[in-house]
Design an enzyme around this catalytic site. Structure first.
Site, mmCIF file in Angstrom:
data_model
loop_
_atom_site.group_PDB
_atom_site.id
_atom_site.type_symbol
_atom_site.label_atom_id
_atom_site.label_comp_id
_atom_site.label_asym_id
_atom_site.label_seq_id
_atom_site.Cartn_x
_atom_site.Cartn_y
_atom_site.Cartn_z
ATOM 1 C CD GLU A 122 -2.770 0.864 2.620
ATOM 2 O OE1 GLU A 122 -2.900 -0.270 3.138
ATOM 3 O OE2 GLU A 122 -3.330 1.872 3.078
ATOM 4 C CD GLU A 126 -4.257 7.437 5.179
ATOM 5 O OE1 GLU A 126 -5.204 6.668 5.356
ATOM 6 O OE2 GLU A 126 -3.233 7.437 5.891
ATOM 7 C CB THR A 216 -9.675 5.142 14.361
ATOM 8 O OG1 THR A 216 -9.123 3.837 14.320
ATOM 9 C CG2 THR A 216 -9.981 5.604 12.949
#
Ligand SMILES: *[C@@H]1O[C@H](CO)[C@@H](O)[C@H](O)[C@H]1NC(C)=O
Ligand SMILES: *[C@@H]1O[C@H](CO)[C@@H](O)[C@H](O)[C@H]1NC(C)=O
Ligand SMILES: *[C@@H]1O[C@H](CO)[C@@H](O)[C@H](O)[C@H]1NC(C)=O
Ligand SMILES: *[C@@H]1O[C@H](CO)[C@@H](O)[C@H](O)[C@H]1NC(C)=O
Ligand SMILES: *[C@@H]1O[C@H](CO)[C@@H](O)[C@H](O)[C@H]1NC(C)=O
Ligand SMILES: *[C@@H]1O[C@H](CO)[C@@H](O)[C@H](O)[C@H]1NC(C)=O
Ligand SMILES: *[C@@H]1O[C@H](CO)[C@@H](O)[C@H](O)[C@H]1NC(C)=O
Ligand SMILES: *[C@@H]1O[C@H](CO)[C@@H](O)[C@H](O)[C@H]1NC(C)=O
Ligand SMILES: *[C@@H]1O[C@H](CO)[C@@H](O)[C@H](O)[C@H]1NC(C)=O
Length: 374
Positions: A122, A126, A216
């Protein structure tokens, strides 16, 4: 100290975007081969765009949220639970991905563009909706999310302006390029696993600040308040170049996940065929609409003229044959010549027109008619 508490929590964020998973993992399974791009895909999104072309894209979340306009593709999150995910159907094996986008604003909202392979290599950009001074990038190999390596290059106003986010991925290094400045470089030898298997391109927007996980939400910049929605990501264009050309598919030769195990099937990919089909039509349309009105009329007259002349030639020929049939050839010799001259004159008048193509086709039509025996 701040980092070390955040670190293991942040890992959860990776899995939080539900799309960073795989249907079949070649590290422990035998998987179908991956359709290649094998060329360059270049697409603007604007008000004449009607959809993410399903030949190239699979929208796995948020289809109903997406619209197209002067701002590009708009992808708004309107309420808790909304996510937009667009995945390429094709894979690239090394290559360059460039996206021109304006990130969604909003605390906890993440706009993202990533390369993701079947064995969870990956490479990411972001952008946090609540942070207007930096953006984030990172990479993982073989799904090993403990190689936490995010970096935060400075960028003012990711949510207020369009910026060019580019990933340049080769066997030797990965470059993250922001508005033409290389803000990060990772080499094959950098610590951690290096992304090295064929990858899809994915982009979209999701709510990290909605997560069940405290870690998160923290990583995403805090809890999201949907009273301020919609939180909209805008994509003006995307350009993807496969680092492997003339490839139709990629497959894993074994379970190592090494680039050396990847088998490249040569030939024209489905994507390649679709792109070239599209661009042929587009080219003709563009050529036509790029012409002046005068030229368009000229071509129309030329084409119609060619058709008319063919009819006239036929009429002259037919009349002439009938006259010949009356066995008065000699008497009509002069007349025929006159007719013929007239025809020749008409033809040369047409030929003096400005249109090489229509001129040629007129001559061909007439010749075909003259040569034909009825
Ligand atoms: C293969 O590996 C993936 C990722 O580690 C794991 O989620 C999956 O359960 C494994 N599947 C098998 C059949 O071992
Ligand atoms: C708008 O997008 C279409 C493809 O969706 C493209 O063919 C066209 O060139 C674009 N127009 C502009 C002005 O960029
Ligand atoms: C789109 O993605 C979903 C989820 O991965 C998958 O089930 C579906 O088959 C894909 N569709 C196409 C056309 O590839
Ligand atoms: C933006 O992110 C950087 C890097 O993580 C951080 O130092 C900064 O405090 C953040 N700013 C805001 C407003 O969250
Ligand atoms: C990507 O990297 C390759 C190899 O270093 C280089 O030749 C190419 O110019 C780079 N592309 C961009 C867009 O920077
Ligand atoms: C975006 O950045 C890449 C890398 O510098 C560059 O090759 C590309 O031309 C840029 N795109 C636009 C539209 O400026
Ligand atoms: C980035 O580079 C491309 C290609 O060289 C160029 O067209 C574009 O204007 C550049 N953009 C900026 C912001 O410098
Ligand atoms: C995952 O990455 C960490 C950090 O780089 C490394 O210590 C570990 O050995 C890796 N695990 C595997 C299975 O490669
Ligand atoms: C592309 O692949 C086809 C099919 O294997 C092959 O015949 C052809 O020579 C290749 N073309 C190039 C330019 O490599």
């Amino acid at each position: 100290m701040f980092r070390s508490t955040l670190l293991p929590l942040a890992l959860l964020a990776v899995g939080a975007w539900a799309q960073t998973s795989t249907d079949c993992n070649p590290l422990n399974s035998t998987c179908p081969s991956d359709p290649a791009l094998g060329t360059t895909f270049d697409s603007p999104f604007n008000k004449s765009t009607t959809e993410f072309n399903p030949t190239f894209w699979n929208i796995t979340a948020g289809t109903d949220l997406i619209t197209f306009g002067d701002d590009g593709a708009s992808m708004p999150l309107t309420k808790k639970g909304d996510t937009v995910t667009v995945k390429s159907n094709f894979y690239i094996f090394w290559g360059t991905v460039e996206i021109i986008m304006k990130a969604a604003a909003g605390t906890g909202i993440i706009s993202t563009v990533i390369l993701l392979s079947d064995d969870l290599d990956e490479i990411d950009w972001e952008i946090m909706g609540g942070n207007s001074s930096t953006v984030e990038n990172n990479y993982y190999g073989w799904g090993n999310t403990s190689q936490f390596n995010s970096e935060y290059p400075a960028l003012d106003g990711a949510q207020s302006d369009y910026h060019n986010y580019t990933i340049n991925w080769t066997k030797d290094k990965i470059q993250w390029i922001l508005n033409n400045n290389t803000v990060r470089e990772a080499s094959y030898d950098s610590p951690g696993n290096y992304p090295q298997t064929p990858a899809r391109v994915q982009f979209g927007v999701w709510c990290g600040g909605c997560s069940e996980s405290e870690g998160t939400r923290q990583w995403a910049g805090g809890d999201t308040n949907f009273d301020q929605a919609p939180f909209t990501m805008y994509v003006k264009s995307i350009r993807i170049t496969d680092g492997t050309t003339n490839s139709s598919s990629y497959s894993y030769g074994d379970n190592t996940g090494s680039y050396e195990s990847i088998k490249v099937e040569e030939g024209e990919s489905e994507a390649y065929k679709a792109i070239n089909k599209l661009s042929t039509t587009q080219k003709v349309e563009q050529k036509w609409s790029g012409l002046s009105t005068g030229a368009k009329i000229g071509i129309a007259v030329g084409v119609l003229g060619g058709f008319a002349i063919a009819l006239i030639a036929f009429a002259f020929y037919f009349v002439n044959q009938r006259k010949k049939g009356r066995a008065e050839a000699a008497a009509h010799e002069k007349e025929w010549e006159a007719q013929n001259n007239e025809l020749m004159e008409y033809r040369s008048m047409m030929a003096k027109g400005n249109f090489a193509v229509s001129r040629q086709s007129v001559m061909m039509d007439v010749k075909a008619m003259e040569g034909h025996r009825f």
